[in-house]
Scaffold this active site. Sequence first.
Site, mmCIF file in Angstrom:
data_model
loop_
_atom_site.group_PDB
_atom_site.id
_atom_site.type_symbol
_atom_site.label_atom_id
_atom_site.label_comp_id
_atom_site.label_asym_id
_atom_site.label_seq_id
_atom_site.Cartn_x
_atom_site.Cartn_y
_atom_site.Cartn_z
ATOM 1 C CG HIS A 10 32.605 61.723 50.573
ATOM 2 N ND1 HIS A 10 32.287 62.081 49.277
ATOM 3 C CD2 HIS A 10 33.625 60.823 50.458
ATOM 4 C CE1 HIS A 10 33.081 61.436 48.432
ATOM 5 N NE2 HIS A 10 33.892 60.667 49.117
ATOM 6 C CE1 TYR A 22 35.446 59.482 57.467
ATOM 7 C CE2 TYR A 22 34.626 57.454 58.431
ATOM 8 C CZ TYR A 22 35.670 58.203 57.912
ATOM 9 O OH TYR A 22 36.927 57.671 57.844
ATOM 10 C CG ASN A 61 37.040 55.280 48.114
ATOM 11 O OD1 ASN A 61 36.265 56.218 47.954
ATOM 12 N ND2 ASN A 61 38.308 55.455 48.398
ATOM 13 C CG ASN A 117 37.272 57.686 44.370
ATOM 14 O OD1 ASN A 117 37.560 57.707 43.177
ATOM 15 N ND2 ASN A 117 38.073 58.182 45.295
#
Length: 195
Positions: free
Chosen positions: A19, A14, A66, A112
Amino acid sequence: MYFIVGLGNPGLQYENTRHNAGFMTIDYLANKYDIDVRKSKFKSLYGQGVISGQKVMLIKPQTYMNNSGEAIRELKNFYKFDIEKLIVIYDDIDIDFGTIRIRKKGSAGSHNGMKSIIYQIQDDKFPRIKISVGKKPEYMNLANFVLSGFSKNEVGIIEDEIRLASDAVEIILASDIDKAMNKYNSVKLVNDDNE
C-alpha cells in the site's frame, strides 16, 4: 508548481508494504532530486524542489490511506492550483505485476485512498500513476494483502516499477502526459529469476 502526491500509510510498520508504493516513489524522487520531504503541514510531509525544470512539491499525506483526500483538500484550498497540476501516485492490485499505468483522469476503482481524494475535492480529472503491487491470492483478504510486504522475488520488480513511475513523472513535467502514457503504459517488466 506541480503537486506530486504519493499515497501510503505513515508509521514504521507500514514502511515497505504494498500500500506504500506511492510513498516509496516520492522517497525515490526526493532522493534523486535532493528534495527534503520533512516539512509538516496540510496533514502531510512535504518538500519543494525542481524536477525537469518545473517547480514541484512532493507530498506524503499523513492521514492514513483511507483519509488521503483530507490532505489533498487542504493543499488545494491553500494553493488554489489547477487540477491538472496534481499528480497522484498509488498502488494498484488490478494491473499486471511488472507494469505501471498512467491515466489523465478517471474513477477510483477499488482504491480507498483515491475514493477519499475524489470525494474530498469533488473532481477526478487529475493525472495519476498506478504502480502494480501484484494480485491478491485467493486465501488472503484485501486489507491483509495490501498491508503485506514484498517477497524476495518481488522486490527487484517493484523497485523497477518505482523507477518507471519516477521517469514518467519527469516526462509529464518536461513534456506532457500523452508522451508518458505512450512510453510507459505498454512496458512490461519481465522477471528473469525463475525461482
